[in-house]
Design a protein around this motif. Structure first.
Motif, PDB file in Angstrom:
ATOM      1  N   ARG A  28       0.854  -1.186   0.000  1.00 38.32           N
ATOM      2  CA  ARG A  28       0.000   0.000   0.000  1.00 38.32           C
ATOM      3  C   ARG A  28       0.888   1.234   0.000  1.00 38.32           C
ATOM      4  N   SER A  29       0.320   2.340  -0.411  1.00 33.83           N
ATOM      5  CA  SER A  29       1.125   3.550  -0.580  1.00 33.83           C
ATOM      6  C   SER A  29       1.138   4.433   0.660  1.00 33.83           C
ATOM      7  N   TYR A  30       0.385   4.068   1.705  1.00 37.52           N
ATOM      8  CA  TYR A  30       0.318   4.902   2.908  1.00 37.52           C
ATOM      9  C   TYR A  30       0.819   4.115   4.123  1.00 37.52           C
ATOM     10  N   GLU A  31       1.240   4.857   5.144  1.00 34.28           N
ATOM     11  CA  GLU A  31       1.730   4.257   6.378  1.00 34.28           C
ATOM     12  C   GLU A  31       0.624   4.247   7.438  1.00 34.28           C
ATOM     13  N   ILE A  32       0.686   3.281   8.344  1.00 32.46           N
ATOM     14  CA  ILE A  32      -0.273   3.178   9.449  1.00 32.46           C
ATOM     15  C   ILE A  32       0.476   3.411  10.755  1.00 32.46           C
ATOM     16  N   VAL A  33      -0.033   4.349  11.553  1.00 37.05           N
ATOM     17  CA  VAL A  33       0.572   4.687  12.839  1.00 37.05           C
ATOM     18  C   VAL A  33      -0.447   4.391  13.933  1.00 37.05           C
ATOM     19  N   LEU A  34      -0.040   3.592  14.943  1.00 33.74           N
ATOM     20  CA  LEU A  34      -0.961   3.170  15.997  1.00 33.74           C
ATOM     21  C   LEU A  34      -0.521   3.709  17.354  1.00 33.74           C
ATOM     22  N   TYR A  35      -1.482   4.270  18.095  1.00 35.78           N
ATOM     23  CA  TYR A  35      -1.269   4.705  19.467  1.00 35.78           C
ATOM     24  C   TYR A  35      -2.292   4.001  20.349  1.00 35.78           C
ATOM     25  N   GLY A  36      -1.856   3.454  21.484  1.00 40.73           N
ATOM     26  CA  GLY A  36      -2.798   2.831  22.397  1.00 40.73           C
ATOM     27  C   GLY A  36      -2.222   1.595  23.041  1.00 40.73           C
ATOM     28  N   SER A  37      -3.095   0.812  23.647  1.00 43.13           N
ATOM     29  CA  SER A  37      -2.676  -0.415  24.328  1.00 43.13           C
ATOM     30  C   SER A  37      -3.408  -1.610  23.728  1.00 43.13           C
ATOM     31  N   GLY A  38      -2.872  -2.798  23.992  1.00 43.57           N
ATOM     32  CA  GLY A  38      -3.484  -4.029  23.486  1.00 43.57           C
ATOM     33  C   GLY A  38      -2.997  -4.446  22.120  1.00 43.57           C
ATOM     34  N   PHE A  39      -1.900  -3.862  21.651  1.00 40.57           N
ATOM     35  CA  PHE A  39      -1.373  -4.177  20.322  1.00 40.57           C
ATOM     36  C   PHE A  39      -0.933  -5.641  20.249  1.00 40.57           C
ATOM     37  N   GLU A  40      -1.248  -6.302  19.139  1.00 37.79           N
ATOM     38  CA  GLU A  40      -0.928  -7.717  18.929  1.00 37.79           C
ATOM     39  C   GLU A  40      -0.065  -7.864  17.668  1.00 37.79           C
ATOM     40  N   PRO A  41       1.237  -7.608  17.783  1.00 39.06           N
ATOM     41  CA  PRO A  41       2.106  -7.632  16.596  1.00 39.06           C
ATOM     42  C   PRO A  41       2.152  -8.980  15.903  1.00 39.06           C
ATOM     43  N   GLU A  42       1.896 -10.059  16.660  1.00 39.40           N
ATOM     44  CA  GLU A  42       1.933 -11.396  16.062  1.00 39.40           C
ATOM     45  C   GLU A  42       0.832 -11.620  15.032  1.00 39.40           C
ATOM     46  N   ARG A  43      -0.167 -10.741  15.029  1.00 40.11           N
ATOM     47  CA  ARG A  43      -1.268 -10.874  14.066  1.00 40.11           C
ATOM     48  C   ARG A  43      -0.946 -10.203  12.726  1.00 40.11           C
ATOM     49  N   LEU A  44       0.195  -9.555  12.653  1.00 40.76           N
ATOM     50  CA  LEU A  44       0.622  -8.931  11.402  1.00 40.76           C
ATOM     51  C   LEU A  44       1.606  -9.852  10.679  1.00 40.76           C
ATOM     52  N   HIS A  45       1.379 -10.045   9.397  1.00 37.11           N
ATOM     53  CA  HIS A  45       2.241 -10.920   8.605  1.00 37.11           C
ATOM     54  C   HIS A  45       3.623 -10.311   8.408  1.00 37.11           C
ATOM     55  N   GLN A  46       3.670  -8.997   8.378  1.00 35.40           N
ATOM     56  CA  GLN A  46       4.934  -8.291   8.197  1.00 35.40           C
ATOM     57  C   GLN A  46       4.930  -7.074   9.108  1.00 35.40           C
ATOM     58  N   ASP A  47       6.108  -6.545   9.358  1.00 41.74           N
ATOM     59  CA  ASP A  47       6.228  -5.358  10.215  1.00 41.74           C
ATOM     60  C   ASP A  47       5.867  -4.125   9.389  1.00 41.74           C
ATOM     61  N   LYS A  48       4.550  -3.921   9.214  1.00 41.26           N
ATOM     62  CA  LYS A  48       4.097  -2.881   8.295  1.00 41.26           C
ATOM     63  C   LYS A  48       3.294  -1.773   8.973  1.00 41.26           C
ATOM     64  N   VAL A  49       3.428  -1.652  10.297  1.00 45.36           N
ATOM     65  CA  VAL A  49       2.796  -0.533  10.998  1.00 45.36           C
ATOM     66  C   VAL A  49       3.815   0.086  11.945  1.00 45.36           C
ATOM     67  N   ASP A  50       3.587   1.352  12.275  1.00 41.28           N
ATOM     68  CA  ASP A  50       4.448   2.079  13.206  1.00 41.28           C
ATOM     69  C   ASP A  50       3.709   2.175  14.532  1.00 41.28           C
ATOM     70  N   TYR A  51       4.101   1.330  15.503  1.00 39.29           N
ATOM     71  CA  TYR A  51       3.418   1.300  16.795  1.00 39.29           C
ATOM     72  C   TYR A  51       4.123   2.224  17.778  1.00 39.29           C
ATOM     73  N   LYS A  52       3.410   3.215  18.305  1.00 39.66           N
ATOM     74  CA  LYS A  52       3.983   4.242  19.168  1.00 39.66           C
ATOM     75  C   LYS A  52       3.737   3.985  20.656  1.00 39.66           C
ATOM     76  N   GLY A  53       2.895   3.003  20.991  1.00 45.10           N
ATOM     77  CA  GLY A  53       2.566   2.760  22.386  1.00 45.10           C
ATOM     78  C   GLY A  53       1.485   3.705  22.892  1.00 45.10           C
ATOM     79  N   PHE A  54       1.251   3.671  24.213  1.00 42.54           N
ATOM     80  CA  PHE A  54       0.234   4.534  24.820  1.00 42.54           C
ATOM     81  C   PHE A  54       0.851   5.872  25.209  1.00 42.54           C
ATOM     82  N   VAL A  55       0.204   6.951  24.847  1.00 39.67           N
ATOM     83  CA  VAL A  55       0.618   8.286  25.281  1.00 39.67           C
ATOM     84  C   VAL A  55      -0.619   9.031  25.775  1.00 39.67           C
TER      85      VAL A  55
END
Length: 346
Positions: free
Chosen positions: A193-220
């Motif tokens: 895809r041509s756009y990036e995904i940035v995630l903020y929050g808790s409960g992230f499940e990286p194992e559900r992603l086939h590739q490291d294709k999101v930018d996870y920032k954690g909870f702020v």
């Protein structure tokens, strides 16, 4: 006199409590009188329960004939009691809805919730679609529409005057577990895809992603996010699917005004929202984002939005953001509700 009932709030990092404490602050700023005890934020369950109970009891002795009492709903087991008590004292009741228990949490049946809400004289609802839903289910009280929740913060957005970046960055803030937001992992796995995904929050499940294709920032914290969020759009979406309206939370988006939309706007970001969402008409009317049937449309839509179109949306977002920072929509809705009851304020 216009009055409100303060209580204990167990943590304002919770979006619902942030909205409620903001509304109390707005009412206080406009000279409304608190008929309960002073607002507190005890985390101990027993202490919190006792404080709210004593605040409710104090209100019985503080209300005077002719007052208008603004309640924030739900108020759990106290709501009907407070409404009846206010009427007994010769007062009118305005209810501002935050959540419908019969719709999302299923803690009440629809007839039970309608019967409870009908203790109010006027109700402030999130959207026109929520208004229509309540009328269809038998509500008798007068109704006014909030449009969007205000969002108080002294923090200024760092993204307010930033130019759009390429590739485009799409933000999502909130609970990241697949239980409620499976769509995030479907969107993340939708590559290339041509756009990036940035995630903020808790409960992230990286194992559900086939590739490291999101930018996870954690909870702020919300203030930190407003100050530091970098991106082009904020996503207002729930559910299991890239298609809008799937699942209980996805369907609820058709009626409610998510607090995260207000947060995105305070961050200076145009929004992406389901085209049948309760706030889609607000987005279109104010030209502050894009409305889609499915998130799978984003690739094509982004390719058609030029810099001038984006900058126009961004400019409009900043206008709404300023209103949200001043409590504009809450006060306007309370003014209109009071007018329905023959009371003029402001």
């Amino acid at each position: 006199m216009i009055c409100y009932l303060s209580r204990n709030y167990r943590g304002v990092d919770n979006a619902g409590n942030k909205a409620k404490t903001d509304i109390e602050q707005i009412m206080e700023a406009h000279g409304f009188r608190n008929v309960g005890l002073k607002q507190t934020r005890y985390t101990n369950v027993a202490v919190a329960f006792c404080f709210t109970l004593f605040s409710v009891l104090k209100s019985f002795f503080s209300l005077r004939k002719g007052d208008v009492l603004v309640l924030q709903y739900p108020l759990k087991k106290y709501y009907a009691f407070v409404c009846n008590m206010a009427h007994l004292r010769g007062c009118k009741v305005i209810t501002l809805i935050h959540d419908l228990g019969s719709f999302r949490r299923k803690k009440l049946t629809i007839p039970q919730e309608i019967a409870r809400l009908n203790h109010s004289d006027c109700i402030i609802v999130h959207s026109e679609s929520m208004k229509d839903w309540l009328l269809e289910k038998g509500i008798k009280a007068k109704l006014q529409v909030l449009e969007i929740f205000d969002y108080l913060s002294e923090t200024q957005s760092s993204a307010s005057d930033a130019l759009p970046q390429s590739p485009c960055r799409v933000l999502f803030v909130g609970g990241l577990s697949s239980k409620n937001n499976e769509f995030l992992y479907k969107l993340g796995n939708n590559v290339p895809r041509s756009y990036e995904i940035v995630l903020y929050g808790s409960g992230f499940e990286p194992e559900r992603l086939h590739q490291d294709k999101v930018d996870y920032k954690g909870f702020v914290s919300s203030d930190q996010l407003i100050a530091s969020a970098k991106g082009e759009y904020g996503v207002v979406w729930y559910g299991s699917s890239l298609e809008g309206g799937c699942g209980v939370l996805g369907e609820y988006l058709q009626y409610n005004a998510p607090h995260k939309m207000s947060l995105y706007i305070r961050c200076g970001l145009p929004v992406i929202i389901w085209e049948k969402a309760g706030l889609a008409s607000f987005v279109k009317k104010n030209n502050i984002g894009i409305c889609v049937a499915s998130l799978s449309e984003l690739e094509e839509i982004f390719s058609k939005i030029d810099t001038d179109q984006y900058q126009e949306m961004k400019k409009n977002v900043l206008v709404i953001s300023e209103r949200l920072s001043q409590g504009f929509y809450c006060f306007k809705a309370i003014q209109q509700a009071c007018a329905d009851l023959g009371v003029k304020i402001g």
